[in-house]
Design a protein around this motif. Structure first.
Motif, PDB file in Angstrom:
ATOM      1  N   GLY A  51       0.811  -1.219   0.000  1.00 19.08           N
ATOM      2  CA  GLY A  51       0.000   0.000   0.000  1.00 19.08           C
ATOM      3  C   GLY A  51       0.838   1.259   0.000  1.00 19.08           C
ATOM      4  N   HIS A  52       0.152   2.400  -0.114  1.00 20.93           N
ATOM      5  CA  HIS A  52       0.805   3.704  -0.056  1.00 20.93           C
ATOM      6  C   HIS A  52       0.572   4.320   1.319  1.00 20.93           C
ATOM      7  CE1 HIS A  52       1.067   3.192  -4.357  1.00 20.93           C
ATOM      8  NE2 HIS A  52      -0.251   3.126  -4.454  1.00 20.93           N
ATOM      9  N   CYS A  53       1.460   5.233   1.710  1.00 24.15           N
ATOM     10  CA  CYS A  53       1.401   5.751   3.076  1.00 24.15           C
ATOM     11  C   CYS A  53       1.539   7.266   3.082  1.00 24.15           C
ATOM     12  CB  CYS A  53       2.515   5.113   3.916  1.00 24.15           C
ATOM     13  SG  CYS A  53       2.396   5.470   5.679  1.00 24.15           S
ATOM     14  N   PHE A 159       5.526   2.064  -4.655  1.00 21.49           N
ATOM     15  CA  PHE A 159       4.980   2.666  -3.436  1.00 21.49           C
ATOM     16  C   PHE A 159       5.088   4.180  -3.515  1.00 21.49           C
ATOM     17  CE2 PHE A 159       7.221  -1.257  -2.204  1.00 21.49           C
ATOM     18  CZ  PHE A 159       6.172  -2.008  -1.713  1.00 21.49           C
ATOM     19  N   VAL A 160       4.067   4.865  -3.014  1.00 24.90           N
ATOM     20  CA  VAL A 160       4.129   6.309  -2.813  1.00 24.90           C
ATOM     21  C   VAL A 160       4.088   6.572  -1.315  1.00 24.90           C
ATOM     22  CG1 VAL A 160       2.968   8.529  -3.130  1.00 24.90           C
ATOM     23  CG2 VAL A 160       3.053   6.892  -5.014  1.00 24.90           C
ATOM     24  N   LEU A 161       5.144   7.194  -0.812  1.00 23.35           N
ATOM     25  CA  LEU A 161       5.228   7.568   0.593  1.00 23.35           C
ATOM     26  C   LEU A 161       5.262   9.093   0.639  1.00 23.35           C
ATOM     27  CD1 LEU A 161       7.974   4.998   1.672  1.00 23.35           C
ATOM     28  CD2 LEU A 161       5.495   4.698   1.689  1.00 23.35           C
ATOM     29  N   ALA A 162       4.170   9.686   1.073  1.00 28.03           N
ATOM     30  CA  ALA A 162       4.016  11.141   1.016  1.00 28.03           C
ATOM     31  C   ALA A 162       4.077  11.738   2.411  1.00 28.03           C
ATOM     32  CB  ALA A 162       2.694  11.502   0.351  1.00 28.03           C
ATOM     33  N   THR A 163       4.656  12.934   2.517  1.00 30.44           N
ATOM     34  CA  THR A 163       4.689  13.654   3.789  1.00 30.44           C
ATOM     35  C   THR A 163       3.899  14.945   3.654  1.00 30.44           C
ATOM     36  OG1 THR A 163       6.668  14.984   3.315  1.00 30.44           O
ATOM     37  CG2 THR A 163       7.021  12.761   4.189  1.00 30.44           C
ATOM     38  N   GLN A 164       3.349  15.388   4.784  1.00 32.74           N
ATOM     39  CA  GLN A 164       2.685  16.691   4.797  1.00 32.74           C
ATOM     40  C   GLN A 164       2.791  17.304   6.181  1.00 32.74           C
ATOM     41  OE1 GLN A 164      -1.477  16.487   3.809  1.00 32.74           O
ATOM     42  NE2 GLN A 164      -2.035  15.250   5.570  1.00 32.74           N
ATOM     43  N   ASN A 165       2.773  18.631   6.210  1.00 32.51           N
ATOM     44  CA  ASN A 165       2.881  19.397   7.446  1.00 32.51           C
ATOM     45  C   ASN A 165       1.480  19.841   7.854  1.00 32.51           C
ATOM     46  OD1 ASN A 165       3.306  21.282   9.442  1.00 32.51           O
ATOM     47  ND2 ASN A 165       4.678  22.571   8.263  1.00 32.51           N
ATOM     48  N   PRO A 166       0.995  19.425   9.048  1.00 29.62           N
ATOM     49  CA  PRO A 166      -0.398  19.724   9.415  1.00 29.62           C
ATOM     50  C   PRO A 166      -0.610  21.087  10.052  1.00 29.62           C
ATOM     51  CG  PRO A 166       0.610  18.400  11.120  1.00 29.62           C
ATOM     52  CD  PRO A 166       1.674  18.610  10.065  1.00 29.62           C
ATOM     53  N   ILE A 167       0.472  21.806  10.379  1.00 27.99           N
ATOM     54  CA  ILE A 167       0.290  23.033  11.170  1.00 27.99           C
ATOM     55  C   ILE A 167       0.450  24.297  10.348  1.00 27.99           C
ATOM     56  CG2 ILE A 167       0.996  21.911  13.301  1.00 27.99           C
ATOM     57  CD1 ILE A 167       3.724  23.232  12.997  1.00 27.99           C
ATOM     58  N   GLU A 168       1.102  24.225   9.204  1.00 24.82           N
ATOM     59  CA  GLU A 168       1.315  25.416   8.384  1.00 24.82           C
ATOM     60  C   GLU A 168       0.392  25.348   7.173  1.00 24.82           C
ATOM     61  OE1 GLU A 168       5.046  27.895   6.415  1.00 24.82           O
ATOM     62  OE2 GLU A 168       5.331  25.873   7.190  1.00 24.82           O
ATOM     63  N   MET A 169      -0.718  26.055   7.227  1.00 24.90           N
ATOM     64  CA  MET A 169      -1.739  25.943   6.194  1.00 24.90           C
ATOM     65  C   MET A 169      -1.605  26.982   5.089  1.00 24.90           C
ATOM     66  SD  MET A 169      -3.707  23.346   6.803  1.00 24.90           S
ATOM     67  CE  MET A 169      -2.177  22.499   7.238  1.00 24.90           C
ATOM     68  N   GLU A 170      -0.807  28.049   5.318  1.00 22.39           N
ATOM     69  CA  GLU A 170      -0.668  29.091   4.300  1.00 22.39           C
ATOM     70  C   GLU A 170       0.083  28.534   3.086  1.00 22.39           C
ATOM     71  OE1 GLU A 170       1.144  33.625   3.813  1.00 22.39           O
ATOM     72  OE2 GLU A 170       1.089  32.644   5.766  1.00 22.39           O
ATOM     73  N   GLY A 171      -0.514  28.707   1.915  1.00 22.96           N
ATOM     74  CA  GLY A 171       0.137  28.244   0.695  1.00 22.96           C
ATOM     75  C   GLY A 171       0.047  26.746   0.484  1.00 22.96           C
TER      76      GLY A 171
END
Length: 337
Positions: A51-53, A159-171
């Protein structure tokens, strides 16, 4: 790449390789990663299940380092894509260029993009517009890319392993629900305990870490996927997973009242499939011969947190998605027991 069905003897060898490999992987990752036991386990379950994560966490918590380190354990082609607001779909999938052949003729030649690898690190995936995010949808679901009217198969495993930042919503551009659902897990990385954080600081400021040694090939990973799917699961355990996913859907028969109050949209069938497949991989990694209820419960949070939408009432009352899933687990477990 192996495509034929494994024999019983070969299947037994693969299962033993998975069980022994868990300790080997932990030793290799310990060279650069301190703590984060649950995060590493969930990431490995994704890889072993095919799976992807999606990995969510604040800056500086080693999200990118973790993904790149795990990819090194597997002898696979790795590509990192830094998602930015000006990234275009062709920057991911590839584009056609005009080339001149030896006989002087000019012709269009497709140049493959970074998506043509085994492990894709989509760094800060929520920083690029929806049009570019959508370029990943076909690759994640169909393991193929369509460009200039032609289909190109991606090499397995993929596989696609993606990251994201949950606290900085601008842009940023929140991922649409259709794409979120294609991620097997949404893994949350939190701050380390003080002791582990001290170990990280001392370890990273005193010497360079040892190189991570690759342990498994692409052929091994494909065999792992086949072995995981053959792990037995009792009907009542699978029914527990189905009921857990179905109970997140508001205004349905048998749905708990707090779900009706706090949830605006529940998880689909893919959530139950993820729970069962992930539980099979978890059972193998932990040296068990079959799936248990505990395997399902352990994966409820990473499976459901990105598939269940909270209502405005829940947000107004300060209720988090983790609170809802914990209460649902407690309610369903009591009714089963």
């Amino acid at each position: 790449m192996p495509t034929e069905t494994m024999s019983i003897e070969e299947e037994a060898r693969v299962v033993e390789q998975i069980r022994a490999g868990r300790e080997q992987i932990n030793r290799e990752l310990a060279k650069v990663i301190v703590g984060q036991k649950d995060v590493i386990e969930q990431l490995l379950i994704c890889l072993f299940a095919g799976g992807h994560c999606l990995i969510t966490g604040a800056p500086g918590l080693a999200k990118t380092l973790l993904v790149s380190s795990v990819s090194k354990v597997f002898h696979l082609k790795f590509q990192r894509i830094q998602f930015t607001p000006d990234l275009m779909p062709a920057d991911i999938t590839g584009t056609e260029i005009l080339e001149q052949s030896e006989d002087g003729r000019r012709q269009l030649q497709f140049v493959k993009g970074p998506i043509f690898a085994n492990v894709i690190l989509a760094d800060e995936i929520n920083r690029t517009p929806p049009k570019t995010q959508a370029a990943l949808l076909e690759a994640m679901q169909e393991h193929q890319v369509t460009a200039t009217g032609r289909r190109y198969k991606l090499e397995e495993p993929f596989f696609v392993l993606a990251t994201q930042n949950p606290i900085e919503m601008e842009g940023t551009y929140p991922l649409p629900e259709a794409q979120l659902d294609r991620f097997m897990f949404n893994v949350m990385i939190d701050y380390l305990p003080k002791e582990d954080e001290l170990s990280v600081v001392l370890q990273t400021t005193s010497s360079r870490p040892d190189a991570i040694e690759p342990l498994f090939s692409g052929e091994d990973v494909i065999r792992f996927h086949e072995a995981v799917r053959k792990v037995p699961i009792a009907n009542e355990v699978a029914a527990f997973a189905v009921r857990l996913a179905a109970s997140t859907r508001p205004r349905r028969e048998g749905t708990p009242e707090f779900i009706n109050n706090w949830v605006s949209w529940g998880a689909g069938t893919r959530a139950a499939q993820t729970l069962v497949l992930g539980a099979k991989a978890r059972a193998l990694l932990n040296g068990k011969a079959h799936v248990s209820m505990e395997d399902i419960r352990a994966l409820a949070q990473p499976t459901l947190r990105h598939r269940v939408l909270l209502s405005y009432k829940a947000e107004a009352e300060g209720v988090t998605i983790e609170d809802v899933i914990d209460q649902l687990l407690s309610t369903i477990s009591k009714s089963v027991s």
